[in-house]
Design a protein around this motif. Sequence first.
Motif, short mmCIF file in Angstrom:
data_model
loop_
_atom_site.label_atom_id
_atom_site.label_comp_id
_atom_site.label_asym_id
_atom_site.label_seq_id
_atom_site.Cartn_x
_atom_site.Cartn_y
_atom_site.Cartn_z
N TYR A 251 128.63 -12.52 67.57
CA TYR A 251 129.62 -11.66 68.21
C TYR A 251 129.11 -10.24 68.27
O TYR A 251 128.16 -9.86 67.60
CB TYR A 251 130.97 -11.73 67.48
CG TYR A 251 130.94 -11.33 66.02
CD1 TYR A 251 131.20 -10.02 65.63
CD2 TYR A 251 130.68 -12.27 65.04
CE1 TYR A 251 131.19 -9.65 64.29
CE2 TYR A 251 130.66 -11.92 63.70
CZ TYR A 251 130.92 -10.61 63.34
OH TYR A 251 130.90 -10.25 62.01
N HIS A 282 126.82 -13.73 76.24
CA HIS A 282 128.28 -13.89 76.37
C HIS A 282 129.01 -12.78 75.63
O HIS A 282 129.95 -12.16 76.17
CB HIS A 282 128.70 -15.26 75.82
CG HIS A 282 130.17 -15.40 75.60
ND1 HIS A 282 131.03 -15.91 76.54
CD2 HIS A 282 130.95 -15.08 74.52
CE1 HIS A 282 132.26 -15.90 76.06
NE2 HIS A 282 132.24 -15.41 74.84
N HIS A 286 131.69 -9.23 76.75
CA HIS A 286 132.94 -8.63 76.27
C HIS A 286 132.83 -7.11 76.20
O HIS A 286 133.76 -6.39 76.57
CB HIS A 286 133.27 -9.18 74.88
CG HIS A 286 133.73 -10.61 74.88
ND1 HIS A 286 134.79 -11.05 75.65
CD2 HIS A 286 133.28 -11.70 74.21
CE1 HIS A 286 134.97 -12.34 75.45
NE2 HIS A 286 134.06 -12.76 74.57
N ASN A 353 146.92 -15.94 73.83
CA ASN A 353 145.81 -16.88 73.99
C ASN A 353 145.41 -17.02 75.46
O ASN A 353 144.22 -17.19 75.77
CB ASN A 353 146.17 -18.24 73.41
CG ASN A 353 146.13 -18.25 71.89
OD1 ASN A 353 145.33 -17.55 71.28
ND2 ASN A 353 146.99 -19.03 71.28
N SER A 356 143.25 -14.12 76.18
CA SER A 356 141.96 -14.34 75.56
C SER A 356 141.12 -15.32 76.37
O SER A 356 139.91 -15.09 76.58
CB SER A 356 142.15 -14.87 74.13
OG SER A 356 140.92 -15.19 73.54
N ARG A 357 141.71 -16.41 76.85
CA ARG A 357 140.95 -17.40 77.62
C ARG A 357 140.37 -16.80 78.90
O ARG A 357 139.25 -17.09 79.29
CB ARG A 357 141.83 -18.61 77.96
CG ARG A 357 142.13 -19.52 76.79
CD ARG A 357 142.65 -20.87 77.26
NE ARG A 357 143.88 -20.78 78.04
CZ ARG A 357 145.10 -20.75 77.54
NH1 ARG A 357 145.26 -20.78 76.22
NH2 ARG A 357 146.16 -20.70 78.33
N GLU A 360 137.44 -14.63 77.94
CA GLU A 360 136.32 -15.46 77.52
C GLU A 360 135.64 -16.11 78.72
O GLU A 360 134.40 -16.23 78.76
CB GLU A 360 136.80 -16.53 76.53
CG GLU A 360 137.30 -16.00 75.20
CD GLU A 360 136.20 -15.38 74.36
OE1 GLU A 360 135.01 -15.68 74.63
OE2 GLU A 360 136.51 -14.62 73.44
N ASP A 364 131.75 -15.68 79.90
CA ASP A 364 130.84 -16.79 80.20
C ASP A 364 130.10 -16.54 81.51
O ASP A 364 128.87 -16.74 81.59
CB ASP A 364 131.63 -18.10 80.31
CG ASP A 364 132.03 -18.66 78.96
OD1 ASP A 364 131.51 -18.18 77.93
OD2 ASP A 364 132.87 -19.59 78.93
N GLN A 381 126.42 -24.59 74.69
CA GLN A 381 127.80 -25.03 74.51
C GLN A 381 127.85 -26.40 73.85
O GLN A 381 128.69 -26.66 72.99
CB GLN A 381 128.54 -25.06 75.85
CG GLN A 381 128.74 -23.69 76.48
CD GLN A 381 129.44 -22.72 75.57
OE1 GLN A 381 130.40 -23.07 74.87
NE2 GLN A 381 128.97 -21.47 75.54
N SER A 404 142.28 -20.29 72.44
CA SER A 404 141.89 -18.90 72.67
C SER A 404 140.63 -18.80 73.53
O SER A 404 140.27 -17.70 73.98
CB SER A 404 141.65 -18.18 71.34
OG SER A 404 140.60 -18.81 70.61
N HIS A 405 139.93 -19.93 73.76
CA HIS A 405 138.73 -19.98 74.58
C HIS A 405 138.87 -21.12 75.59
O HIS A 405 139.63 -22.08 75.35
CB HIS A 405 137.48 -20.25 73.73
CG HIS A 405 137.08 -19.11 72.85
ND1 HIS A 405 137.88 -18.61 71.85
CD2 HIS A 405 135.94 -18.37 72.81
CE1 HIS A 405 137.26 -17.61 71.23
NE2 HIS A 405 136.09 -17.45 71.80
N ARG A 411 133.58 -24.99 79.95
CA ARG A 411 132.46 -24.05 79.95
C ARG A 411 131.19 -24.70 80.51
O ARG A 411 130.43 -24.08 81.25
CB ARG A 411 132.25 -23.51 78.54
CG ARG A 411 133.48 -22.82 78.00
CD ARG A 411 133.36 -22.41 76.56
NE ARG A 411 132.93 -21.01 76.45
CZ ARG A 411 132.98 -20.30 75.33
NH1 ARG A 411 133.44 -20.86 74.21
NH2 ARG A 411 132.59 -19.05 75.32
#
Length: 421
Positions: A251, A282, A286, A353, A356-357, A360, A364, A381, A404-405, A411
């Motif tokens: 992260y 990735h 963010h 969430n 967040s998704r 995320e 990606d 992945q 949350s993802h 993905r």
Amino acid sequence: MALSQALRQPASYALLALLAALIIAAIVLVPWTDPPAPPREAVDAAVASLPAGTVAAGKSLSGDLRPGAFLSMAAGLLAALALGLTPLGARIVAACGRPFGGAWLAEALLGGLAVLLLGQLATLPFGAWRHAVLVRHGLSTQGWGGWAVDVAKSYAVSAVLGLVVLGAFYTLTRLAPRLWWAIAAAGAALLVVLMSMLYPLVIEPVFNKFDPLPDSPLRTELLDLAARDGVPVGDVLVADASRRTNAVNAYVSGIGPTRRIVVYDTLLREATPDEVVSVVAHELGHAKDGDVFTGTVLGALGAAAAVCGLAVLGSWTGLLRRVGAESVTSPRALALILAVFAVVGLLSAPLQNLVSRRMEARADQHALDLTGDAEGFAAMQARLAAANHSDVDPPWIVQLIFGSHPTTAERIAAAGEHRSR
């Protein structure tokens, strides 16, 4: 005062303004439609491309964890409601202050800690259940002693933060009995910003040891990747995650001068350098797209709105009388406050969430664009799913409420869509 009258108070107008600002910020800052979700056929094909053992292991772990997760959520909520919607919480707070002559500061600090601790103890057995399941599935490397130390550390951090917040809040309500809500709303927003900046420097080291990644081609590549992406980072650190888990992750944390890339030692052990680069790309997404900033803004507005909502609730005298508190600014109303926050948190979690998704999914796409390696992204992945025992395609209702993802299958499907462009 009736609730209808409370809605005409200045705090209610501030609450409405902050909620409007929160909605506008979410509309402007969150990528609601870009990138588009991959079609279901592509998701099904992604599931079929994964080893059957990986899919089965993820389903097995999630199936074993899910009952405990639901029971923990229910126990925490029931404990909060039992303490906050009955006189029980107020009596506990009063009992904690009684040896000190009922002093408000003793009630606020000692009573507040007692109520917080009781709420956390209600979910402790389910935390132990979760740990036992993770050990059984080979995901946790911690013994019960190490797990207990981490739980104690978590409680200690909560206690310190709780003492600071409780002391500041109840002192403010006495220094500014009319305007406390406005000052506290600004303070809550500021606290969110400060925690966003200080968390990697103050809280993270409590739970993990961080060492600089030694000079190597991988370190150079990660720093060059960040520079090429226009995301300045102060360092590349390795977290000793292996002392508690076999899961892999990386992260980017911090804002401005505190920003750094953090890589789990398990990721370095299990993944190829190209796969590590894919994960870090990735995470750089963010930072590049300001997701930490977005989360901080939304969190700050939400915290300020919560304080104003608290002031509105404080005008509901009938409810306060039923729980044994004369005012919302009395420490004896603390359990009621926590119960309200517990309900609001539970109801708002699916929306959080969803936000967040979407971020995320954008990260990606950023990684795919930055590296140009869709195959490496899909391979990473698959490795993450195998190492973390992830449910690659959970039931839609579970993903809607708790995800949350994007799912692993989504993905991998997104990588396939990117490759075919």
